[in-house]
Design a protein around this motif. Structure first.
Motif, mmCIF file in Angstrom:
data_model
loop_
_atom_site.group_PDB
_atom_site.id
_atom_site.type_symbol
_atom_site.label_atom_id
_atom_site.label_comp_id
_atom_site.label_asym_id
_atom_site.label_seq_id
_atom_site.Cartn_x
_atom_site.Cartn_y
_atom_site.Cartn_z
ATOM 1 N N GLN A 55 0.926 -1.350 0.081
ATOM 2 C CA GLN A 55 -0.023 0.106 0.115
ATOM 3 C C GLN A 55 0.840 1.235 0.009
ATOM 4 O OE1 GLN A 55 -3.592 0.383 2.721
ATOM 5 N NE2 GLN A 55 -2.592 2.210 3.558
ATOM 6 N N VAL A 56 0.506 2.133 -0.818
ATOM 7 C CA VAL A 56 1.579 3.564 -1.115
ATOM 8 C C VAL A 56 0.809 4.431 -0.242
ATOM 9 C CG1 VAL A 56 2.250 5.082 -2.485
ATOM 10 C CG2 VAL A 56 2.122 2.780 -3.284
ATOM 11 N N ASN A 57 1.348 5.014 0.823
ATOM 12 C CA ASN A 57 0.731 5.901 1.509
ATOM 13 C C ASN A 57 0.836 7.378 1.156
ATOM 14 O OD1 ASN A 57 0.053 4.169 3.696
ATOM 15 N ND2 ASN A 57 1.977 4.453 4.777
ATOM 16 N N THR A 58 2.035 7.773 0.419
ATOM 17 C CA THR A 58 2.284 9.127 0.100
ATOM 18 C C THR A 58 3.294 8.990 -1.275
ATOM 19 O OG1 THR A 58 3.243 11.197 0.650
ATOM 20 C CG2 THR A 58 4.302 9.108 1.254
ATOM 21 N N SER A 109 5.168 10.492 5.290
ATOM 22 C CA SER A 109 5.049 11.965 4.682
ATOM 23 C C SER A 109 6.566 12.359 4.504
ATOM 24 C CB SER A 109 4.953 12.923 5.830
ATOM 25 O OG SER A 109 5.386 12.497 6.967
ATOM 26 N N LEU A 110 6.605 12.761 3.131
ATOM 27 C CA LEU A 110 7.881 13.528 2.602
ATOM 28 C C LEU A 110 7.872 15.032 2.462
ATOM 29 C CD1 LEU A 110 7.742 10.667 0.130
ATOM 30 C CD2 LEU A 110 9.543 10.847 1.775
ATOM 31 N N ALA A 111 8.988 15.608 2.511
ATOM 32 C CA ALA A 111 9.280 16.899 2.174
ATOM 33 C C ALA A 111 10.652 17.294 1.948
ATOM 34 C CB ALA A 111 8.939 17.789 3.189
ATOM 35 N N GLY A 121 8.963 11.169 6.916
ATOM 36 C CA GLY A 121 8.221 10.847 8.318
ATOM 37 C C GLY A 121 7.622 9.564 8.027
ATOM 38 N N THR A 122 7.996 8.735 9.273
ATOM 39 C CA THR A 122 7.446 7.282 9.634
ATOM 40 C C THR A 122 6.602 7.087 10.642
ATOM 41 O OG1 THR A 122 9.273 6.258 10.949
ATOM 42 C CG2 THR A 122 9.943 6.929 8.437
ATOM 43 N N ARG A 154 2.923 12.001 10.900
ATOM 44 C CA ARG A 154 1.976 11.780 9.589
ATOM 45 C C ARG A 154 2.180 12.857 8.598
ATOM 46 N NH1 ARG A 154 -1.484 7.504 10.640
ATOM 47 N NH2 ARG A 154 -1.852 7.296 12.928
ATOM 48 N N THR A 155 2.604 13.893 8.862
ATOM 49 C CA THR A 155 2.682 15.135 7.657
ATOM 50 C C THR A 155 3.992 16.071 8.043
ATOM 51 O OG1 THR A 155 1.717 17.059 6.806
ATOM 52 C CG2 THR A 155 0.950 16.560 9.076
#
Length: 267
Positions: A55-58, A109-111, A121-122, A154-155
């Motif tokens: 499953q791809v979350n982001t 999450s990624l930035a 983010g994990t 989460r973000t």
């Protein structure tokens, strides 16, 4: 149309440098829609024993055009810019087995900073990845690797000072140069605090303000202040449960919520 027909839930969206739309659905696949060619490609991973992604979350596109896909249990896939999608030998996989600096294979999450550092983010913490060196560095990790609310990232968003803002299941944490410098929590007696500690989405607008979506309202943090303006159904917000935020060319915010779409005029 193919998503509607099969009643799939869309987990994440992104566009690549060719302006193709990447869609991560809940059937463990990524679909790439090319409107120019009127084609749809189902993308499978070459780096695991199964044909599909976990499953791809982001999904995330970096400033140099690399595409990132964060999954539920298999880590982070990187598809370098300029690589033909079919040329899968150039893909890269970051997971806890191959990259010990990664806190968890569950990527939320990624930035990216202005220097090209990618923040990840994990489920059990935060790390940074430097694409130039290919190195991962843990930054803020659950002490024993267990799931603790303060470490469930989460973000993420970055501000104009390259500070990294992380929304967790228990408040908002701000990092500068890899060090935790500030945390914000909800306080029932303080109307300048967050409406809720469960942070669902972070967004920096064109005026460099940070918008904090939670499961119980929207919060605005303006540079130069140290508190939040609150927006909930008590003062006109139609839906308190915030899922996503974007801004249009007229500076309106478009807010995805649990029960629909909200247009928010920030003027």
């Amino acid at each position: 149309q193919f998503l509607n027909r099969d009643k799939r839930i869309v987990q994440a969206l992104a566009t690549d440098v060719q302006n193709r739309l990447w869609i991560a659905s809940d059937n463990d696949s990524i679909y790439i829609i090319d409107e120019t060619r009127r084609s749809t490609l189902k993308l499978n991973t070459p780096l695991s024993n199964t044909t599909d992604f976990e499953q791809v979350n982001t999904l995330f596109r970096s400033s140099n055009g690399d595409m990132y896909a964060g999954t539920f249990r298999k880590g982070l896939y990187i598809i370098p810019a300029g690589t033909k999608i079919a040329d899968k030998k150039n893909w890269k996989l970051l997971n806890t087995a191959l990259s010990p600096g990664l806190p968890s294979n569950n990527i939320y999450s990624l930035a990216e900073n202005t220097d090209g550092t990618i923040w990840i983010g994990t489920y059990t913490g935060l790390c940074m990845y430097r694409p130039v060196t290919g190195k991962l560095h843990p930054v803020y990790v659950s002490p024993d690797g267990s799931a603790i609310s303060d470490y469930i990232i989460r973000t993420i968003c970055t501000d104009d000072k390259n500070r990294v803002w992380c929304g967790t299941d228990n408040g908002l944490f701000v990092f500068n140069k890899g060090k935790l410098i500030k945390s914000y929590k909800s306080n029932e007696t303080d109307t300048g605090s967050l409406t809720n500690n469960r942070i669902t989405f972070l967004f920096k607008d064109s005026e460099k303000n940070i918008w904090v979506g939670t499961k119980e309202g929207l919060n605005l943090f303006k540079p130069g202040t140290d508190n939040f303006s609150r927006f909930t159904n008590k003062n006109g917000l139609p839906d308190n449960s915030i899922r996503s935020i974007l801004q249009d060319e007229k500076e309106n915010l478009w807010i995805g919520a649990s029960h629909g779409l909200i247009k928010f005029n920030i003027q």
